[in-house]
Design a protein around this motif. Structure first.
Motif, PDB file in Angstrom:
ATOM      1  N   TYR A 125       0.831  -1.205   0.000  1.00  0.00           N
ATOM      2  CA  TYR A 125       0.000   0.000   0.000  1.00  0.00           C
ATOM      3  C   TYR A 125       0.868   1.259   0.000  1.00  0.00           C
ATOM      4  O   TYR A 125       1.847   1.353   0.749  1.00  0.00           O
ATOM      5  CB  TYR A 125      -0.889   0.025   1.256  1.00  0.00           C
ATOM      6  N   ASP A 127       0.172   5.733  -0.451  1.00  0.00           N
ATOM      7  CA  ASP A 127      -0.790   6.813  -0.705  1.00  0.00           C
ATOM      8  C   ASP A 127      -0.126   8.133  -0.323  1.00  0.00           C
ATOM      9  O   ASP A 127       0.939   8.145   0.302  1.00  0.00           O
ATOM     10  CB  ASP A 127      -2.073   6.606   0.117  1.00  0.00           C
ATOM     11  N   PHE A 128      -0.768   9.212  -0.730  1.00  0.00           N
ATOM     12  CA  PHE A 128      -0.267  10.549  -0.411  1.00  0.00           C
ATOM     13  C   PHE A 128      -1.295  11.281   0.437  1.00  0.00           C
ATOM     14  O   PHE A 128      -2.488  11.078   0.275  1.00  0.00           O
ATOM     15  CB  PHE A 128      -0.024  11.345  -1.691  1.00  0.00           C
ATOM     16  N   PHE A 129      -0.816  12.125   1.320  1.00  0.00           N
ATOM     17  CA  PHE A 129      -1.712  12.959   2.130  1.00  0.00           C
ATOM     18  C   PHE A 129      -1.311  14.418   1.965  1.00  0.00           C
ATOM     19  O   PHE A 129      -0.173  14.711   1.580  1.00  0.00           O
ATOM     20  CB  PHE A 129      -1.646  12.544   3.605  1.00  0.00           C
ATOM     21  N   GLU A 130      -2.258  15.298   2.245  1.00  0.00           N
ATOM     22  CA  GLU A 130      -1.967  16.731   2.143  1.00  0.00           C
ATOM     23  C   GLU A 130      -1.143  17.177   3.347  1.00  0.00           C
ATOM     24  O   GLU A 130      -1.413  16.748   4.463  1.00  0.00           O
ATOM     25  CB  GLU A 130      -3.265  17.539   2.086  1.00  0.00           C
ATOM     26  N   ARG A 131      -0.161  18.030   3.102  1.00  0.00           N
ATOM     27  CA  ARG A 131       0.617  18.591   4.220  1.00  0.00           C
ATOM     28  C   ARG A 131      -0.319  19.274   5.213  1.00  0.00           C
ATOM     29  O   ARG A 131      -1.267  19.943   4.805  1.00  0.00           O
ATOM     30  CB  ARG A 131       1.607  19.630   3.705  1.00  0.00           C
ATOM     31  N   GLY A 132      -0.082  19.095   6.467  1.00  0.00           N
ATOM     32  CA  GLY A 132      -0.942  19.696   7.485  1.00  0.00           C
ATOM     33  C   GLY A 132      -1.969  18.710   8.001  1.00  0.00           C
ATOM     34  O   GLY A 132      -2.642  18.989   8.988  1.00  0.00           O
ATOM     35  N   THR A 133      -2.095  17.548   7.357  1.00  0.00           N
ATOM     36  CA  THR A 133      -3.029  16.527   7.827  1.00  0.00           C
ATOM     37  C   THR A 133      -2.627  16.080   9.237  1.00  0.00           C
ATOM     38  O   THR A 133      -1.448  15.888   9.514  1.00  0.00           O
ATOM     39  CB  THR A 133      -3.011  15.307   6.875  1.00  0.00           C
ATOM     40  N   PRO A 154      -7.860   7.125   8.534  1.00  0.00           N
ATOM     41  CA  PRO A 154      -8.493   6.488   7.370  1.00  0.00           C
ATOM     42  C   PRO A 154      -7.472   5.816   6.427  1.00  0.00           C
ATOM     43  O   PRO A 154      -7.694   4.692   5.971  1.00  0.00           O
ATOM     44  CB  PRO A 154      -9.211   7.647   6.673  1.00  0.00           C
ATOM     45  N   LEU A 155      -6.359   6.517   6.177  1.00  0.00           N
ATOM     46  CA  LEU A 155      -5.350   5.929   5.280  1.00  0.00           C
ATOM     47  C   LEU A 155      -4.690   4.709   5.935  1.00  0.00           C
ATOM     48  O   LEU A 155      -4.390   3.709   5.265  1.00  0.00           O
ATOM     49  CB  LEU A 155      -4.285   6.959   4.918  1.00  0.00           C
TER      50      LEU A 155
END
Lengths: 407, 299
Positions: A218, A220-226, A231-232
């Motif tokens: 697996y 995935d990418f997340f937005e900075r500041g998350t 969930p991921l």
């Protein structure tokens, strides 16, 4: 990251301190001067790093590592190069953790202070900006930065050297170690920030892990500041992941990921092939950091590590010592060793000598060498031994010592 | 991993719990924001920084001085609220009923507070010691596997629901709340009826900052404490309040649930990129259809 905990001053040390102050005062009062013999000619080593903002601990690692190396040599009477002996001085400017700050700092050092050697910075963006100043001016640059461009550039890295390991140096050894230590764990997952850094890190990691025989279950990418990664992480668990690599995420994000992954019920192995930031992860994840393993640059349980920590404290610095301090200390010592061996302080001579300082004992590392020819087309990559740190009973322990592949 | 791998009862149950947990955080951080706007028409861009101060309050009271957690949280909120009266006196009161000026003015205050925090507490992240570290496990007989719920999230959920209920009661069923509602509807008429709007504004300000600081304290504990703690709460509060309707308390609750649930379900089922794209897409769509928000009133 490793803590060097400050100790209170003992009664005996206190007496010595009082006696020292009293003696110094008495000598000053009587007009007698205590003069330590020092070479008259100064050789200035420049420094660029973050002394404010988010990368401050890295900037301090550059500053303090360099100062430790210079202090050692100055105390021994200076640096003897050919027939001359130099007194070493350090001049460093803040890059404010930005490319612009790096370029400005390097420009001041090169054009105003006329330095011929710069140690630092760490951040890729700042390193690339500094490189744009040092190369045309034929100044030796010994910097950090994970970006490939630090080594593979239009200048063919003629005058610049990278002084800490990056994924091509540590990933093959970490993957092999994982396969050997945890043969039953086959499926690895990781997430990264959705920006230029994250998007360059994920394919690299995927390549190294797959070449090493692991299955990437697996990404995935997340937005900075998350702040909420649950969930991921649930998706990662659903993908039957049994190793979670926190990779090169920021220390705070890494700590949150570790905590939330454990709270989500993950019972597999959590490692960080990047960083290192073990102490910050422990700070954020608290008791849930138990069992967390990470790439680390220094082993403070070893004799060398302990000596280095003592030397650090002796200069009056307390609290957290960034593990990169050892790398910049080593880089400064290698630069001075190259001067000694070549009998020259000229960058045009040193650029060919630095990478011949091979199998060198820097004090903190028993053996450093140079590589990079295969990965970057130039043998300007310092290869440092490194460690796998593990959190056990809320303490940092060291599970293994590994070496980058030669070449 | 296929989509159907994710559609298991246990995972869906878990996602529902995650969604409730995140929604409650969003509701808590939105309440103070919507109160200031609803009563004084102030868009408080320094909202996140008052949340950050709440985090520091809890850090010292609970983490350093060992004040019992359930006392430390409201105490942190109260201290921040009382101290913030200085800001009310010298900054906020000049922006009451001036929506656009307040945005720029309070953005400036936000920046000043952030960099003052860096000077005082430096840029390193810190952890407020966890008050609850265990995880509740239940539902094995129904789902075949246990559902997991960290107790710190349960506490946030309970505090959030209690705050929402108390706040609703105060606004709808007390004399103070009546004064606030009257001032919100028409300042001049309220003053003509003998309501001292300056006092009402000050009460509303205290209440808003108290709730924001409590939210920040809990937010800082379940995530981490830093000078930039406020950036995410501000963003989420803004979305929640605009979605639910500026100034509407039930709207803040509904907006928090929609945002929290949609983010959690979409991110778990489709990944972060789809979640962000669809979540914000839905917000845009709702605002096109109902520019005043789901439970707001058209001006």
């Amino acid at each position: 990251m490793t803590t060097t905990k400050g100790k209170g001053i003992s009664r005996r040390q206190g007496m010595k301190l009082v006696a020292g102050i009293a003696t110094t005062g008495a000598l000053m009062g009587s007009g007698i001067k205590v003069v330590r013999s020092q070479p008259s000619e100064a050789l200035v080593i420049g420094g660029v790093g973050s002394l404010s903002g988010g990368g401050t601990n890295w900037g301090l690692a550059i500053q303090r590592g360099t100062l430790m190396a210079l202090d050692e040599v100055n105390k021994a009477g200076g640096l003897k190069v050919g027939e001359k002996t130099y007194r070493l001085e350090h001049k460093m400017y803040d890059d404010q953790y930005t490319a612009q700050g790096g370029a400005t700092a390097a420009t001041r050092l090169v054009n105003e202070d006329r330095v011929k050697y710069i140690i630092g910075p760490v951040a890729s963006a700042a390193s690339l900006a500094v490189l744009g100043v040092t190369q045309p001016n034929k100044v030796i640059l010994m910097s950090g930065g994970y970006a490939t461009g630090v080594m593979v550039n239009n200048f063919k890295s003629e005058y610049n050297f990278r002084v800490h390991n990056t994924p091509p140096e540590f990933m093959p050894a970490i993957t092999a170690w994982l396969r050997q230590t945890y043969p039953q764990r086959q499926r690895i997952g990781f997430i990264a920030a959705n920006d230029a850094t994250g998007q360059s890190v994920v394919p690299q990691l995927k390549k190294f892990y797959e070449e090493g025989g692991l299955t990437v279950s697996y990404t995935d990418f997340f937005e900075r500041g998350t702040r909420e990664f649950t969930p991921l992480l649930r998706r990662m668990i659903a993908a039957r992941t049994d190793i979670f690599d926190v990779d090169g995420n920021t220390p705070a994000d890494s700590g949150l990921m570790v905590r939330q992954m454990r709270q989500a019920g993950f019972r597999g192995l959590i490692i960080q092939a990047g960083g290192p930031a073990v102490e910050q992860v422990m700070e954020i994840a608290g008791p849930l950091a138990e069992g967390f393993q990470s790439y680390d640059m220094l082993n403070f349980d070893s004799d060398r590590g302990k000596r280095f920590a003592e030397q650090y404290r002796a200069l009056g610095w307390q609290g957290i010592m960034d593990a990169q301090t050892g790398a910049f200390y080593t880089a400064t010592k290698v630069l001075m060793e190259a001067m000694r061996r070549s009998g020259s302080t000229e960058p045009d001579v040193l650029k060919n000598v630095i990478s011949t300082v091979d199998n060198y004992d820097s004090g903190v590392y028993s053996k450093i060498s140079w590589g990079g020819q295969r990965s970057y087309g130039v043998k300007h990559q310092m290869l440092l031994p490194f460690y796998i740190a593990e959190v056990k009973n809320r303490r940092i322990t060291w599970a293994a010592e590994l070496f980058p592949p030669a070449g | 991993m296929s989509f159907t791998d994710l559609l298991t009862p246990v995972l869906m149950g878990q996602v529902l719990l995650d969604g409730m947990s995140i929604s409650s955080i969003y509701i808590l951080i939105a309440l103070g924001f919507t109160l200031l706007f609803g009563i004084m028409r102030v868009v408080n861009f320094a909202h996140g920084e008052f949340a950050m101060l709440g985090g520091w309050g809890l850090y010292y009271l609970y983490g350093q001085f060992n004040v019992p957690f359930l006392l430390a949280v409201p105490l942190a909120g109260a201290i921040v609220a009382v101290c913030s009266l200085v800001f009310e006196q010298f900054v906020f009161r000049f922006f009451y009923q001036k929506m656009f000026q307040s945005m720029i003015g309070l953005l400036g205050l936000s920046t000043a507070m952030i960099y003052t925090a860096v000077i005082i507490w430096d840029a390193y992240e810190r952890q407020i010691p966890p008050a609850f570290t265990s995880t509740l496990e239940f539902g094995e007989s129904i789902f075949g596997e246990s559902l997991l719920l960290p107790t710190d999230r349960v506490v946030v959920f309970l505090v959030s629901m209690a705050t929402l209920a108390a706040f609703y009661f105060l606004i709808m069923h007390t004399r103070m709340g009546l004064g606030m509602r009257a001032a919100a509807q028409d300042v001049e008429v309220a003053e003509a009826m003998g309501i001292r709007t300056r006092t009402v504004y000050r009460q509303a300000f205290l209440l808003a900052i108290f709730m924001t600081a409590v939210a920040g304290a809990l937010y800082g504990q379940i995530y981490f404490l830093s000078y930039e703690l406020g950036s995410q709460p501000l963003l989420k509060a803004f979305i929640v309040v605009i979605l639910g309707g500026m100034g509407s308390i039930p709207g803040a609750a509904l907006g928090g649930v929609i945002l929290g649930m949609s983010e959690t379900f979409l991110a778990t089922l489709f990944g972060a990129a789809v979640s962000n794209f669809v979540s914000f897409g839905v917000v845009i769509l709702i605002l096109i259809i109902r520019p005043w928000g789901l439970l707001g009133k058209p001006e």
